[in-house]
Design a protein around this motif. Structure first.
Motif, PDB file in Angstrom:
ATOM      1  N   PRO A 155      43.355   5.643  33.889  1.00 17.41           N
ATOM      2  CA  PRO A 155      42.935   5.335  35.266  1.00 17.41           C
ATOM      3  C   PRO A 155      43.683   6.144  36.329  1.00 17.41           C
ATOM      4  N   GLU A 156      44.949   6.443  36.106  1.00 12.78           N
ATOM      5  CA  GLU A 156      45.711   7.172  37.121  1.00 12.78           C
ATOM      6  C   GLU A 156      45.263   8.626  37.241  1.00 12.78           C
ATOM      7  N   ASP A 157      44.673   9.192  36.161  1.00 15.91           N
ATOM      8  CA  ASP A 157      44.100  10.536  36.266  1.00 15.91           C
ATOM      9  C   ASP A 157      42.979  10.541  37.296  1.00 15.91           C
ATOM     10  N   LEU A 158      42.188   9.489  37.291  1.00 22.34           N
ATOM     11  CA  LEU A 158      41.099   9.365  38.264  1.00 22.34           C
ATOM     12  C   LEU A 158      41.661   9.262  39.681  1.00 22.34           C
ATOM     13  N   ARG A 159      42.684   8.457  39.859  1.00 25.79           N
ATOM     14  CA  ARG A 159      43.274   8.298  41.200  1.00 25.79           C
ATOM     15  C   ARG A 159      43.830   9.638  41.703  1.00 25.79           C
ATOM     16  N   ARG A 160      44.513  10.376  40.826  1.00 24.55           N
ATOM     17  CA  ARG A 160      45.057  11.684  41.218  1.00 24.55           C
ATOM     18  C   ARG A 160      43.936  12.657  41.590  1.00 24.55           C
ATOM     19  N   ALA A 161      42.875  12.672  40.794  1.00 26.16           N
ATOM     20  CA  ALA A 161      41.736  13.564  41.069  1.00 26.16           C
ATOM     21  C   ALA A 161      41.076  13.190  42.391  1.00 26.16           C
ATOM     22  N   PHE A 162      40.951  11.886  42.668  1.00 24.54           N
ATOM     23  CA  PHE A 162      40.356  11.448  43.926  1.00 24.54           C
ATOM     24  C   PHE A 162      41.245  11.849  45.104  1.00 24.54           C
ATOM     25  N   CYS A 163      42.559  11.690  44.974  1.00 23.25           N
ATOM     26  CA  CYS A 163      43.479  12.081  46.049  1.00 23.25           C
ATOM     27  C   CYS A 163      43.427  13.581  46.306  1.00 23.25           C
ATOM     28  N   SER A 164      43.286  14.357  45.244  1.00 23.66           N
ATOM     29  CA  SER A 164      43.144  15.804  45.389  1.00 23.66           C
ATOM     30  C   SER A 164      41.853  16.131  46.156  1.00 23.66           C
ATOM     31  N   TYR A 165      40.774  15.471  45.785  1.00 26.56           N
ATOM     32  CA  TYR A 165      39.501  15.644  46.488  1.00 26.56           C
ATOM     33  C   TYR A 165      39.654  15.240  47.959  1.00 26.56           C
ATOM     34  N   LEU A 166      40.291  14.109  48.207  1.00 31.33           N
ATOM     35  CA  LEU A 166      40.483  13.631  49.570  1.00 31.33           C
ATOM     36  C   LEU A 166      41.287  14.642  50.389  1.00 31.33           C
ATOM     37  N   GLY A 167      42.284  15.273  49.765  1.00 30.92           N
ATOM     38  CA  GLY A 167      43.061  16.316  50.433  1.00 30.92           C
ATOM     39  C   GLY A 167      42.178  17.480  50.862  1.00 30.92           C
ATOM     40  N   LYS A 168      41.229  17.863  50.009  1.00 27.66           N
ATOM     41  CA  LYS A 168      40.296  18.946  50.356  1.00 27.66           C
ATOM     42  C   LYS A 168      39.388  18.542  51.509  1.00 27.66           C
ATOM     43  N   VAL A 169      38.954  17.297  51.510  1.00 31.00           N
ATOM     44  CA  VAL A 169      38.110  16.807  52.610  1.00 31.00           C
ATOM     45  C   VAL A 169      38.891  16.841  53.919  1.00 31.00           C
ATOM     46  N   VAL A 170      40.133  16.368  53.897  1.00 32.40           N
ATOM     47  CA  VAL A 170      40.966  16.355  55.107  1.00 32.40           C
ATOM     48  C   VAL A 170      41.225  17.784  55.584  1.00 32.40           C
ATOM     49  N   ASN A 171      41.472  18.722  54.653  1.00 26.08           N
ATOM     50  CA  ASN A 171      41.656  20.120  55.055  1.00 26.08           C
ATOM     51  C   ASN A 171      40.393  20.670  55.716  1.00 26.08           C
ATOM     52  N   THR A 172      39.230  20.344  55.175  1.00 30.33           N
ATOM     53  CA  THR A 172      37.971  20.786  55.771  1.00 30.33           C
ATOM     54  C   THR A 172      37.814  20.202  57.171  1.00 30.33           C
ATOM     55  N   LEU A 173      38.139  18.912  57.332  1.00 25.95           N
ATOM     56  CA  LEU A 173      38.068  18.267  58.650  1.00 25.95           C
ATOM     57  C   LEU A 173      39.046  18.912  59.626  1.00 25.95           C
ATOM     58  N   SER A 174      40.254  19.209  59.140  1.00 23.07           N
ATOM     59  CA  SER A 174      41.275  19.826  59.974  1.00 23.07           C
ATOM     60  C   SER A 174      40.837  21.216  60.442  1.00 23.07           C
ATOM     61  N   GLU A 175      40.307  22.013  59.520  1.00 25.52           N
ATOM     62  CA  GLU A 175      39.823  23.357  59.872  1.00 25.52           C
ATOM     63  C   GLU A 175      38.679  23.281  60.869  1.00 25.52           C
ATOM     64  N   SER A 176      37.790  22.335  60.675  1.00 27.79           N
ATOM     65  CA  SER A 176      36.664  22.155  61.587  1.00 27.79           C
ATOM     66  C   SER A 176      37.159  21.763  62.978  1.00 27.79           C
ATOM     67  N   ARG A 177      38.135  20.858  63.023  1.00 21.03           N
ATOM     68  CA  ARG A 177      38.706  20.431  64.302  1.00 21.03           C
ATOM     69  C   ARG A 177      39.376  21.606  65.014  1.00 21.03           C
ATOM     70  N   GLU A 178      40.116  22.427  64.239  1.00 22.85           N
ATOM     71  CA  GLU A 178      40.783  23.596  64.832  1.00 22.85           C
ATOM     72  C   GLU A 178      39.772  24.594  65.394  1.00 22.85           C
ATOM     73  N   ARG A 179      38.678  24.836  64.656  1.00 20.75           N
ATOM     74  CA  ARG A 179      37.632  25.752  65.150  1.00 20.75           C
ATOM     75  C   ARG A 179      37.013  25.229  66.433  1.00 20.75           C
ATOM     76  N   GLU A 180      36.784  23.925  66.467  1.00 20.39           N
ATOM     77  CA  GLU A 180      36.205  23.309  67.659  1.00 20.39           C
ATOM     78  C   GLU A 180      37.137  23.436  68.862  1.00 20.39           C
ATOM     79  N   GLU A 181      38.434  23.194  68.629  1.00 20.34           N
ATOM     80  CA  GLU A 181      39.406  23.324  69.702  1.00 20.34           C
ATOM     81  C   GLU A 181      39.503  24.766  70.192  1.00 20.34           C
ATOM     82  N   MET A 182      39.467  25.729  69.278  1.00 22.69           N
ATOM     83  CA  MET A 182      39.532  27.146  69.663  1.00 22.69           C
ATOM     84  C   MET A 182      38.299  27.556  70.468  1.00 22.69           C
ATOM     85  N   SER A 183      37.147  27.019  70.098  1.00 24.82           N
ATOM     86  CA  SER A 183      35.921  27.372  70.841  1.00 24.82           C
ATOM     87  C   SER A 183      35.969  26.817  72.260  1.00 24.82           C
TER      88      SER A 183
END
Length: 186
Positions: A155-183
């Protein structure tokens, strides 16, 4: 603090609620008989994500969406402001492999989400054998990250994989926010 709205979607009886309860550390509906989700169930929790040398706090809303098409009229409301989609299916049910193409079309393609905002989980029910090797996925699905979950064994392999995925989502959100602020600045 980042806020992420993650939809858990997929066919009926694929294990969405079981995974939602596990990932959010909720204890409701543990064990017992199958009770289908009616429309949607929202679980909220906070988590810490390691990424690029810094720890980010994230407030997560897991939207455990019913796999029943009678709730299709609700889907546009569910997808509003969605940060990511986790498509869950039972690989031991042959019809699920075809059904997830429809789910992909309705929730991922129509929203224009990037592959990094999506995750496929082949959820194996207790007692089923996990076959190593490729699943016969449609081309648009084969591009998405795929993990196998087996709650009794790792079960903890699943939790780690989900947290890794969540990190990618947050990075995508962060990059999108930065692009919006720069524009706005330029």
């Amino acid at each position: 603090m980042f806020k992420a709205k993650i939809l858990l979607i997929g066919p009926n009886e694929s294990g969405k609620s079981v995974l939602a309860n596990f990932l959010s550390d909720a204890t409701e509906n543990v064990g017992g008989e199958y009770r289908p989700t009616q429309a949607v169930r929202i679980l909220e929790f906070e988590t810490q994500l390691d990424g690029c040398g810094e720890v980010k706090s994230c407030e997560v809303e897991l939207w455990d969406c019913s796999g029943d098409f009678k709730f299709e009229s609700c889907w546009p409301a569910l997808t509003k402001d969605c940060s990511g989609v986790v498509l869950i299916f039972n690989p031991d049910v042959p019809s699920h492999l075809k059904e997830i193409e429809t789910w992909h079309s309705m929730f991922i393609s129509s929203q224009g989400l990037q592959d990094s905002q999506c995750l496929l989980i082949a959820h194996h029910k207790p007692g089923s054998a996990i076959e190593e090797g490729r699943l016969p996925l449609a081309s648009q699905l084969s591009r998405l990250p795929l993990i196998h979950s087996e709650m009794e064994e790792e079960p903890e392999d699943l939790r780690r994989a989900f947290c890794s995925y969540l990190g990618k989502v947050v990075n995508t959100l962060s990059e999108s926010r930065e692009r919006e602020e720069m524009s706005i600045i330029t």
